[in-house]
Structures are given as structure tokens and as C-alpha cells.
Design an enzyme around this catalytic site. Structure first.
Site, PDB file in Angstrom:
ATOM      1  N   HIS A  84       0.824  -1.216   0.000  1.00  0.00           N
ATOM      2  CA  HIS A  84       0.000   0.000   0.000  1.00  0.00           C
ATOM      3  C   HIS A  84       0.864   1.275   0.000  1.00  0.00           C
ATOM      4  O   HIS A  84       0.502   2.277   0.610  1.00  0.00           O
ATOM      5  CB  HIS A  84      -0.955   0.035   1.200  1.00  0.00           C
ATOM      6  CG  HIS A  84      -1.963  -1.070   1.206  1.00  0.00           C
ATOM      7  ND1 HIS A  84      -3.214  -0.946   0.676  1.00  0.00           N
ATOM      8  CD2 HIS A  84      -1.896  -2.344   1.693  1.00  0.00           C
ATOM      9  CE1 HIS A  84      -3.889  -2.091   0.836  1.00  0.00           C
ATOM     10  NE2 HIS A  84      -3.109  -2.943   1.438  1.00  0.00           N
ATOM     11  N   ASN A 157     -10.442  -2.717   2.277  1.00  0.00           N
ATOM     12  CA  ASN A 157     -10.115  -2.716   0.846  1.00  0.00           C
ATOM     13  C   ASN A 157     -11.377  -2.461   0.024  1.00  0.00           C
ATOM     14  O   ASN A 157     -12.478  -2.456   0.566  1.00  0.00           O
ATOM     15  CB  ASN A 157      -9.544  -4.082   0.438  1.00  0.00           C
ATOM     16  CG  ASN A 157      -8.072  -4.236   0.800  1.00  0.00           C
ATOM     17  OD1 ASN A 157      -7.378  -3.257   1.074  1.00  0.00           O
ATOM     18  ND2 ASN A 157      -7.597  -5.459   0.798  1.00  0.00           N
ATOM     19  N   HIS A 348      -4.187   0.990  11.875  1.00  0.00           N
ATOM     20  CA  HIS A 348      -4.003  -0.266  12.599  1.00  0.00           C
ATOM     21  C   HIS A 348      -5.380  -0.882  12.878  1.00  0.00           C
ATOM     22  O   HIS A 348      -6.210  -0.231  13.516  1.00  0.00           O
ATOM     23  CB  HIS A 348      -3.293   0.038  13.921  1.00  0.00           C
ATOM     24  CG  HIS A 348      -2.866  -1.174  14.675  1.00  0.00           C
ATOM     25  ND1 HIS A 348      -3.490  -2.388  14.580  1.00  0.00           N
ATOM     26  CD2 HIS A 348      -1.862  -1.358  15.550  1.00  0.00           C
ATOM     27  CE1 HIS A 348      -2.890  -3.259  15.359  1.00  0.00           C
ATOM     28  NE2 HIS A 348      -1.899  -2.661  15.970  1.00  0.00           N
ATOM     29  N   TYR A 371       0.788  -4.137  12.149  1.00  0.00           N
ATOM     30  CA  TYR A 371       0.693  -2.707  11.828  1.00  0.00           C
ATOM     31  C   TYR A 371       1.531  -1.833  12.758  1.00  0.00           C
ATOM     32  O   TYR A 371       2.122  -0.852  12.311  1.00  0.00           O
ATOM     33  CB  TYR A 371      -0.777  -2.271  11.763  1.00  0.00           C
ATOM     34  CG  TYR A 371      -1.453  -2.812  10.513  1.00  0.00           C
ATOM     35  CD1 TYR A 371      -1.675  -4.177  10.368  1.00  0.00           C
ATOM     36  CD2 TYR A 371      -1.823  -1.992   9.469  1.00  0.00           C
ATOM     37  CE1 TYR A 371      -2.259  -4.701   9.220  1.00  0.00           C
ATOM     38  CE2 TYR A 371      -2.408  -2.502   8.317  1.00  0.00           C
ATOM     39  CZ  TYR A 371      -2.623  -3.861   8.196  1.00  0.00           C
ATOM     40  OH  TYR A 371      -3.192  -4.371   7.055  1.00  0.00           O
TER      41      TYR A 371
END
Ligand code: HDE
Length: 721
Positions: A84, A157, A348, A371
Site C-alpha cells: 500500500h 479494501n 491499525h 501494523y
């Protein structure tokens, strides 16, 4: 104090600034009218020359001003996100339509009059930070809610499922899709051997593969994508009742995509297409909007489905559990600084607020570790939560101390709990005071490296997706697979993939195989799976195809999406000297009234002489843009203009491509000559030879709102471009 300039940057006419905006204002610089200083505040008298021993002599090490400037420059880059990396973001707010107290105690979901500030970052997954926006890829849709109970991150997503079921396979998946390690080729593309080698051995990825080979993976705009939390989460109400939930974002403008041929060309014409589109829409006040949707499932119904709710390669069909629309997300402000905000924001999935919790989904469980860990490398230490974009608007008080780049100046001598010397502060919060208490989920099990039995149904939802697509969508999936697999060097991988597709649908496999010059295996061969050492391979075979509870799901197709508005659509008006100003003016007015964005595209820059002797400013030339950057084309009459365009190869290509990509085209008067030159059948598009344009403009705007006329696609392939 917020600066004058900062105020000017804010959207006009907005209600009172949100608490997050106010918090960010403290850190916003105002360079206007200021003298140049060093980082220590020393005013600089000469920023043009370094300190030297004589005008032609060597530079002096003592030049602390030069050293400070160059040192800072040398350290400007931080590691990009390992996945990402390429992203674009915006500020906005979220508001529930009515209280969600029936499901959750989360404070920000109770009061419909309250707006919670958000920061949303969209991204591609595989490419580097400088890669094209139009890669075929899943898009990240990460939302940070700055609630009064702390930050809640919904890190999702634009596709509701994922490639793998267990976090332990994530590094393998990413290594396979990233550029190959020996030569770093290809950038931001899955069409290469290592990706498909891995996928052909991972039947669990087939559902996700259907989505990423569909047009969902090449959105028209970040504003026209759905979003999904992917995993199953939990909502917990004040009485302590928990329910499962799937999160959805439904875009107001509908879900729309471009064609792969366009995606390839946009990557050349404007690799920043998506981030520019988002930026421009917000700057123009056309604020992107989504509705938050919830699929809520009672705990008692956990095992009622053919699939496992904890399996992230499965979705809950909307026919089985409808999506309740409960709130509105609006993006109304562009960031001030890409690095400070978009690059440094740290999401996160474990940033929760009371009333929202995660589940045991084994992919999500791994993310809970990843994360924070990744921020330690990327943002350089444990204090990344103090960076302005990451700071909660709820106060932060704890006994965490020190570390690289600590910014808070903690006071007093007490940094432990329990204490009496600090009056017991900071104190633990009871539930009534908003304290987070984990929902006491029952657990019982042996320590094993295994998966739930239903996780092994790898194909039925891939088949459901395929069956739910319209014919044009199916064709696009077939073409995408032909493209991707056609790029492979390893023939065995290609064959294995056809075998895998045959398990999803034999027609699909047959059509892909035909394009590749392969045969579909009669019986699906034994699947060459990755199984644990010492394991019984039989246990790891996909389980027999189940009769899916739902045979077709309309929500999985984009064919029925919202198609009621031409707002924000970009329309090219092709013109040259002598253009019919009345036709241009009427169309411009109609388009602007519909919220569309008309632009004059001409053979040269500057301005055009119109047929009535006036002047028309040119926005773009055929050199600086291409048809792929627009949603529709209008060709007004005016004999000198249209004969120039008909004789201009770039203009002709523009029209041909627009036709081929199934976009709306309108032509009036002698504009029809340009259609002729482009080999476009005038009966297939909107035309008016003479007279008033009222009807034509209305029909054109309707056609733009439809996004594309797919019925034209097969025929359009015969027009050379
Ligand atoms: Fe991520 N993911 N991910 N992911 N992910 C990251 O975190 C990771 C997964 C998603 O705009 C990284 O801060 C693991 C699923 C988004 O900043 C990293 C696994 C979904 C973003 C990471 C997954 C996502 C990330 C990289 C499998 C959809 C961008 C930088 C266990 C639900 C957020 C960072 C942004 C980013 C790890 C799987 C979405 C490395 C280990 C499934 C939208 O921590």
C-alpha cells in the site's frame, strides 16, 4: 492561532471546524510574510551562497547553515510502506443517520447530530510509492475516525475478500506479487510468473482472483469504489450483547471502472489519474460520499452459513444478510501536506473504541501484530502516535515514556501505576467512563496449526462471483486472465492456472484457455497444493463443491449500480478555429448544470476564434491529454473547425478511442464529419444535424450517467484505433 492562509485553505461555508482540524491547526505553518530562518530560528541572510574561503575557494566545514540544510535534505525520505505504498488521502467527517445503540455502545455511533472527523487513505497494494494509479490491483480503503473515545481505524479494501486465509502466508503472497527480486520487474503488476506460480498453488485465493481479474481492480475513480472491512468484526452494545458485523462503504456515485485498454493508456497519459481526480473533486466542492453499511449477524447464527464467518476469503451474500445503511462518510478537505499527513498516517486494525471489537479470523489476528511493528521501521520509533495526523482528539494520558522523537513533555515524577504520589493518576476508566473492556468471548481448544473445516471450500464463492457477473463483466474477466497468464514465461504455471479456473467454471476456463492456445484438462488434475510437512495431503484437499445457498448475487455485479448522475464526469469538447459557439455554449451550460466538468480540447493551446468572431479559451491540446482521461466527447459543428479536426490524426484517434471504450459521444451539425473520419457509425451515438440542441444535451447527460454503453463493445473492437 490558525494562520490567514490556513483559513483560506479551508472549504468555504463549512460549519464550525472539527476538533481534529483545530488540533491540526496548531501544527500548520504559515510561511506568509515570514523571514527565512534555520531550524533553530536564526534568521538567514544569504540562502544563495555557501561559506567559502574566497569567492572561488573551497567550502568551509564550519558553514552550519549549509550543513543543517543538506543534512535535513539527506534524511527527507522514510521507508515507503511495504504494501500500500502508493496512496492518496483526504479529510472529512462521518455521521450516523440514526443512533446505533441497538448494536453498539461506540459513542460516535449514537448521535445523528454529531460529526466525527475522519482521515481516509486510498491506495494500491503492490506498486512502489511512485507507481501508476491504474495498476490492476486491490485498492486500500483505510478510514481513521477521530472519535471522542479515541481513534477507530477501519483498515479495509475495495474488494470484500482476501487472497489468503492465514496471516502466515502474507509475506509469501507479497513476495510473489512484488517485482521479481532478481531484476525488479515488473512494477505494480501481477502479470508475471512468481505471482501466478504462487496463486496456482493456493486454491483458497480463487475467489479473490475472480475479483481482481474483474473491472473492480481498475476503478474509474477512488470516489466510485465500494469499501469493505473484509473480516468479520464484533459490535457490542451497552448490555454486553455481542453481534458479528461486516462493514461496507457504498459510494454515492455508484461503482464504476475503466477498461483495461484505458488503464494501460491512462498509466502513460496521467499516472496520477486517481489522486488528481480525488483532489480536483474535493477542490471543486464535489465532495465524495459513501454510506456506511452493516451486515449484522446474531452470535447464535455464527454456524448457520455454508462458509465460516472467520474465513476472510468468503463474503456474506447480501441476499442472505441485507446491508443496513446507517451513516454517511463525506470527504471535504484535501490535505495540506502529502508527507506530513498522507505519508505519515499510521493505521491499525487494532485501533478500536468500546463497542467495536475484532474476531478470531486468523488473517486479522496476524494483522493485529503487523501494523504497529511496521510503523517502528517506517516512522522510526514508538512515538508515531504523536505525529499530528495520528494524534487522537481524545486526550492521551498514560505511563509510556521517552523513545525517539518524543514530543509530549510529561510532567511530574510519577510514571507508573498504581501510585499515590501522583494522586493515582492517570486512573483506569470504568466502563461507564468509556473504559475499553474486551468482550468475554468463550474459548476452548487445543493448540494446533490447523484451519476450520469449512475453510477448505475454496471454489463455491468464486463460482458465485462468476455466475453473478453480466456478460460484459464476464468477458472482461476472461480478457484479464488471458492478458495476465499470457505474460507468463513458465508454461506449466499457465496450464496449472487453467486447471484451477476449471474448478470455478468450465466455460470460463475454456474461454481463457482458447486465448492462450491451451486445452482445459478433462478432469481437474490433482491440485498441487502447499501442505505442511508430515501432513496428510488428503486433509488439505479442497472440500467438494457445495451447492451455494445463493446461486447469483446482484450486489456482486457492477451492472446494477447507481447510474443516475453525470456529476463530476469529465467531458471533452473537441474544437478548432471556426467552432460553432452557440453549440459549445449550450452544451457547456447543460453539462455544468448537471455537475459535469466540460473542457475544451483543441489542436493547439491559447484560444480559438469562434464562427461568430468571438474567442474560446482552450483547456487542453491533443498533445497534453488523451480520450482516456475523459468520460465522454462532444463534437460541435462549425465547418472550419470540424474539417480541421477530421483532418487531424490526433483528433480522429480521440474520437475512435472514445467510441471503442463505449463512452458517450454527441455530435452536432458538421461535427458528424468527424465521426465519419473516425469510422464511427453515427447511428450508434447521439447526433443532431441541425436545429435546437435541447433534446440532444439531455440525452447526452443521461448517456454519461450510464457510464458506458457496453452493448457497443463487441462492434467497437472492429474499429481500428
Ligand atoms: Fe495490510 N498492511 N496486511 N491488509 N493494509 C499494511 O501497514 C498486513 C490486509 C491494508 O493507507 C501495512 O502501515 C498483514 C488485509 C490497507 O496506510 C502492513 C496482512 C487488508 C493498508 C500490513 C495484511 C489490508 C495496509 C503496510 C495479513 C484488507 C494501507 C504499511 C495478515 C482488510 C493503510 C502499514 C494505509 C497496510 C500488513 C492483510 C488492508 C505491513 C501482515 C486483509 C488498506 O502492516
Amino acid at each position: 492561532m490558525p494562520s490567514k492562509k490556513a483559513k483560506a485553505n479551508r472549504p468555504a461555508g463549512k460549519a464550525a471546524r472539527s476538533s481534529k482540524q483545530e488540533a491540526l491547526d496548531q501544527f500548520r505553518e504559515d510561511p506568509e510574510g515570514q523571514l527565512l530562518t534555520t531550524d533553530q530560528g536564526l534568521r538567514v541572510n544569504d540562502d544563495q551562497n555557501s561559506l567559502k574561503a574566497g569567492p572561488r575557494g573551497p567550502s568551509l566545514l564550519e558553514d552550519f547553515i549549509l550543513r543543517e540544510k543538506i543534512t535535513h535534505f539527506d534524511h527527507e525520505r522514510i521507508p515507503e510502506r511495504v504494501v500500500h505504498a502508493r496512496g492518496a488521502a483526504a479529510h472529512g467527517y462521518f455521521q450516523v443517520e440514526r443512533s446505533l445503540s441497538r448494536y453498539t455502545r461506540a459513542a460516535f455511533l449514537q448521535d445523528p447530530s454529531k460529526r466525527t472527523p475522519v482521515f481516509v487513505r486510498f491506495s494500491t497494494v503492490a506498486g512502489s510509492r511512485g507507481s501508476s494509479d491504474l495498476a490492476r490491483d486491490v485498492r486500500g480503503f483505510a478510514v481513521k475516525f477521530y472519535t471522542e473515545e479515541g481513534n477507530f481505524d477501519l483498515v479495509g479494501n475495495n474488494i470484500p475478500v482476501f487472497f489468503i486465509q492465514d496471516a502466515v502466508k502474507f509475506p509469501d503472497l507479497i513476495h510473489a506479487v512484488k517485482p521479481e527480486p532478481h531484476n525488479e520487474i515488473p512494477q505494480a503488476a501481477s502479470a508475471h510468473d512468481t505471482f501466478w506460480d504462487f496463486i496456482s498453488l493456493m486454491p483458497e485465493s480463487m475467489h479473490m482472483i475472480m475479483w481482481v481479474m474483474s473491472d473492480r481492480a481498475i476503478p474509474r475513480s477512488l470516489r466510485m469504489m465500494e469499501g469493505f472491512g473484509v473480516h468479520t468484526f464484533r459490535l457490542v452494545d451497552t448490555r454486553g450483547t455481542a453481534r458479528f458485523v461486516k462493514f461496507h462503504w457504498k459510494p454515492k456515485l455508484g461503482v464504476h471502472s475503466v477498461l483495461w485498454d484505458e488503464a494501460l493508456k491512462i498509466s502513460g497519459k496521467d499516472p496520477d489519474f486517481h489522486r488528481r481526480d480525488l483532489w480536483e473533486a474535493i477542490a471543486a466542492g464535489a465532495y465524495p460520499e459513501w454510506e456506511l453499511g452493516l451486515q449484522v449477524i446474531e452470535e447464535a447464527d455464527e454456524h448457520k452459513f455454508a462458509f465460516d464467518l472467520l474465513d476472510p476469503t468468503k463474503l456474506v451474500p447480501e441476499e442472505q444478510v441485507p446491508v443496513e445503511r446507517v451513516g454517511r462518510l463525506v470527504l471535504d478537505r484535501n490535505p495540506d501536506n502529502f508527507f506530513a499527513e498522507t505519508e505519515q498516517v499510521a493505521f491499525h486494525p487494532g485501533h478500536l473504541v468500546p463497542g467495536i471489537e475484532f474476531t478470531d479470523d486468523p488473517l486479522l489476528q496476524g494483522r493485529l501484530f503487523s501494523y504497529t511493528d511496521t510503523q517502528l521501521t517506517r516512522l522510526g520509533g514508538p512515538n508515531f502516535h504523536e505525529i499530528p495526523i495520528n494524534r487522537p482528539v481524545a486526550g492521551m494520558h498514560n505511563n509510556q515514556r521517552d523513545g525517539h522523537m518524543r514530543q509530549n513533555i510529561n510532567v511530574g515524577r510519577v510514571a507508573y501505576h498504581p501510585n499515590t504520589l501522583g494522586g493515582g493518576c492517570p486512573m483506569q476508566a470504568g466502563r461507564a467512563a468509556g473504559g475499553f473492556a474486551t468482550h468475554p468471548v468463550a474459548m476452548d481448544g487445543r493448540k494446533v496449526r490447523e484451519r476450520g473445516e469449512k475453510f477448505f471450500d475454496h471454489f463455491s464463492q468464486a463460482t458465485l462471483f462468476w455466475n453473478s457477473q453480466s456478460d460484459p463483466e464476464k468477458q472482461h474477466i476472461v480478457q484479464a486472465l488471458r492478458f495476465e497468464l499470457g505474460k507468463l514465461e513458465a508454461a506449466a504455471v499457465r496450464e496449472r492456472m487453467v486447471g484451477m479456473l476449471a474448478q470455478v467454471d468450465r466455460t470460463l476456463a475454456g474461454q481463457v484457455a482458447e486465448g492462450l492456445g491451451l486445452a482445459v484438462p478433462k478432469l481437474a488434475g490433482p491440485l498441487n497444493l502447499s501442505v505442511p510437512a508430515d501432513a496428510d495431503p488428503k486433509k488439505f484437499q479442497p472440500i467438494a463443491l457445495k451447492q451455494a445457498a445463493v446461486a447469483r448475487s446482484e450486489a456482486l455485479s457492477m451492472a446494477q449500480t447507481v447510474k443516475d448522475s453525470a456529476a463530476t464526469r469529465k467531458v471533452a469538447i473537441l474544437a478548432a478555429h471556426g467552432v460553432d459557439q452557440d453549440a459549445v455554449g449550450a452544451m457547456q451550460r447543460a453539462l455544468l448544470a448537471a455537475g459535469a466538468v466540460p473542457k475544451i480540447v483543441a489542436p493547439h493551446g491559447g484560444s480559438l476564434k469562434t464562427g461568430d468572431g468571438g474567442a474560446l479559451a482552450v483547456d487542453f491540446t491533443f498533445l497534453t491529454v488523451g480520450s482516456v482521461l475523459f468520460d465522454a466527447v462532444f463534437i460541435p459543428g462549425g465547418a472550419p473547425s470540424t474539417s480541421a479536426l477530421a483532418g487531424d490524426a490526433a483528433a480522429v484517434l480521440f474520437v475512435r478511442e472514445t467510441y471503442k471504450h463505449c463512452k458517450a459521444i454527441a455530435a452536432t451539425g458538421t461535427g458528424l464529419a468527424v465521426l465519419d473520419a473516425a469510422g464511427v457509425d453515427a447511428r450508434e451515438v447521439l447526433t443532431r444535424r441541425e436545429g435546437a440542441n435541447g433534446q440532444l444535451t439531455g440525452a447526452f447527460i443521461k448517456a454519461i450517467a450510464q457510464h458506458r454503453d457496453w452493448s457497443r463493445e463487441a462492434k467497437a473492437q472492429t474499429v481500428p484505433a
